[in-house]
Write a protein that holds these residues in place. Structure first.
Motif, PDB file in Angstrom:
ATOM      1  N   VAL A 120     -56.726  20.750   7.590  1.00  0.00           N
ATOM      2  CA  VAL A 120     -55.620  20.562   8.528  1.00  0.00           C
ATOM      3  C   VAL A 120     -54.542  19.686   7.904  1.00  0.00           C
ATOM      4  N   GLU A 121     -54.963  18.632   7.231  1.00  0.00           N
ATOM      5  CA  GLU A 121     -54.002  17.716   6.611  1.00  0.00           C
ATOM      6  C   GLU A 121     -53.189  18.414   5.525  1.00  0.00           C
ATOM      7  N   THR A 122     -53.848  19.166   4.668  1.00  0.00           N
ATOM      8  CA  THR A 122     -53.119  19.806   3.576  1.00  0.00           C
ATOM      9  C   THR A 122     -52.265  20.964   4.080  1.00  0.00           C
ATOM     10  N   LEU A 123     -52.702  21.642   5.135  1.00  0.00           N
ATOM     11  CA  LEU A 123     -51.872  22.719   5.685  1.00  0.00           C
ATOM     12  C   LEU A 123     -50.595  22.159   6.304  1.00  0.00           C
ATOM     13  N   GLN A 124     -50.650  20.959   6.825  1.00  0.00           N
ATOM     14  CA  GLN A 124     -49.458  20.339   7.393  1.00  0.00           C
ATOM     15  C   GLN A 124     -48.461  19.955   6.300  1.00  0.00           C
ATOM     16  N   GLU A 125     -48.919  19.827   5.068  1.00  0.00           N
ATOM     17  CA  GLU A 125     -48.041  19.479   3.963  1.00  0.00           C
ATOM     18  C   GLU A 125     -47.292  20.685   3.404  1.00  0.00           C
ATOM     19  N   ILE A 126     -47.733  21.885   3.681  1.00  0.00           N
ATOM     20  CA  ILE A 126     -47.128  23.086   3.094  1.00  0.00           C
ATOM     21  C   ILE A 126     -45.656  23.235   3.467  1.00  0.00           C
ATOM     22  N   PRO A 127     -45.260  23.125   4.734  1.00  0.00           N
ATOM     23  CA  PRO A 127     -43.832  23.289   5.032  1.00  0.00           C
ATOM     24  C   PRO A 127     -42.942  22.333   4.243  1.00  0.00           C
ATOM     25  N   GLY A 128     -43.386  21.119   4.020  1.00  0.00           N
ATOM     26  CA  GLY A 128     -42.605  20.163   3.242  1.00  0.00           C
ATOM     27  C   GLY A 128     -42.450  20.577   1.791  1.00  0.00           C
ATOM     28  N   THR A 129     -43.450  21.250   1.248  1.00  0.00           N
ATOM     29  CA  THR A 129     -43.359  21.666  -0.155  1.00  0.00           C
ATOM     30  C   THR A 129     -42.436  22.866  -0.329  1.00  0.00           C
ATOM     31  N   LEU A 130     -42.176  23.592   0.722  1.00  0.00           N
ATOM     32  CA  LEU A 130     -41.300  24.755   0.620  1.00  0.00           C
ATOM     33  C   LEU A 130     -39.822  24.375   0.756  1.00  0.00           C
ATOM     34  N   ARG A 131     -39.527  23.156   1.167  1.00  0.00           N
ATOM     35  CA  ARG A 131     -38.147  22.685   1.263  1.00  0.00           C
ATOM     36  C   ARG A 131     -37.663  22.252  -0.120  1.00  0.00           C
ATOM     37  N   ARG A 132     -36.352  22.206  -0.275  1.00  0.00           N
ATOM     38  CA  ARG A 132     -35.781  21.746  -1.547  1.00  0.00           C
ATOM     39  C   ARG A 132     -36.139  20.284  -1.745  1.00  0.00           C
ATOM     40  N   ASN A 133     -36.459  19.938  -2.967  1.00  0.00           N
ATOM     41  CA  ASN A 133     -36.769  18.546  -3.247  1.00  0.00           C
ATOM     42  C   ASN A 133     -35.509  17.770  -3.613  1.00  0.00           C
ATOM     43  N   GLU A 134     -35.601  16.461  -3.708  1.00  0.00           N
ATOM     44  CA  GLU A 134     -34.459  15.590  -3.991  1.00  0.00           C
ATOM     45  C   GLU A 134     -33.848  15.890  -5.357  1.00  0.00           C
ATOM     46  N   GLU A 135     -34.677  16.318  -6.293  1.00  0.00           N
ATOM     47  CA  GLU A 135     -34.204  16.580  -7.644  1.00  0.00           C
ATOM     48  C   GLU A 135     -33.157  17.680  -7.673  1.00  0.00           C
ATOM     49  N   ASN A 136     -33.296  18.667  -6.803  1.00  0.00           N
ATOM     50  CA  ASN A 136     -32.413  19.831  -6.825  1.00  0.00           C
ATOM     51  C   ASN A 136     -31.301  19.757  -5.786  1.00  0.00           C
TER      52      ASN A 136
END
Length: 137
Positions: A120-136
């Motif tokens: 459950v914890e790692t699935l909640q992290e998925i939407p955040g990983t699909l967003r653009r990161n600060e680097e880009n």
């Protein structure tokens, strides 16, 4: 382009098909890993649940067999001291206490079941990983 980030340099040198392919491979790997994690956590939860349920079933069977055989012997032994009526009450109270203890132990085992918290914890992290990161940005 000397101060471009590594992600920007890779994007500039790779074709759109290569970038989409990399993203699809990464998403596919992520989904496979999440499924494997969920399976492992649910298997562990199922084992713990089965043990707790087995304890409750064993408690019921042990309580009934105990009541059947030992109650008669204890009742007869106490009847010589305090009479048949009161000895029956004493025996019933003793076995009620034993059954309550076994029930409490089984219920505690079932309360230890946690489900799949890491999944459950790692699935909640998925939407955040699909967003653009600060680097880009």
């Amino acid at each position: 382009m000397s101060d471009a980030t590594p992600s920007e340099q890779h994007a500039a040198n790779a074709s759109l098909g290569e970038l989409v392919g990399e993203v699809m491979r990464d998403v596919s790997t992520l989904i496979r890993q999440e499924m494997a994690l969920a399976k492992a956590e649910l298997k562990e939860s199922a084992v713990t649940t089965a043990k707790g349920a087995g304890m409750l079933g064993g408690a019921g069977y042990a309580a009934s067999m105990t009541v059947l055989f030992l109650s008669l012997a204890l009742w007869a032994a106490l009847a010589t001291l305090i009479g048949w009526g009161w000895s029956g009450v004493v025996v019933a109270v003793v076995w009620a206490i034993i059954a309550a203890i076994l029930f409490a132990v089984g219920r505690r085992r079932l309360a230890e079941v946690k489900g799949a918290p890491q999944t459950v914890e790692t699935l909640q992290e998925i939407p955040g990983t699909l967003r653009r990161n600060e680097e880009n940005r």
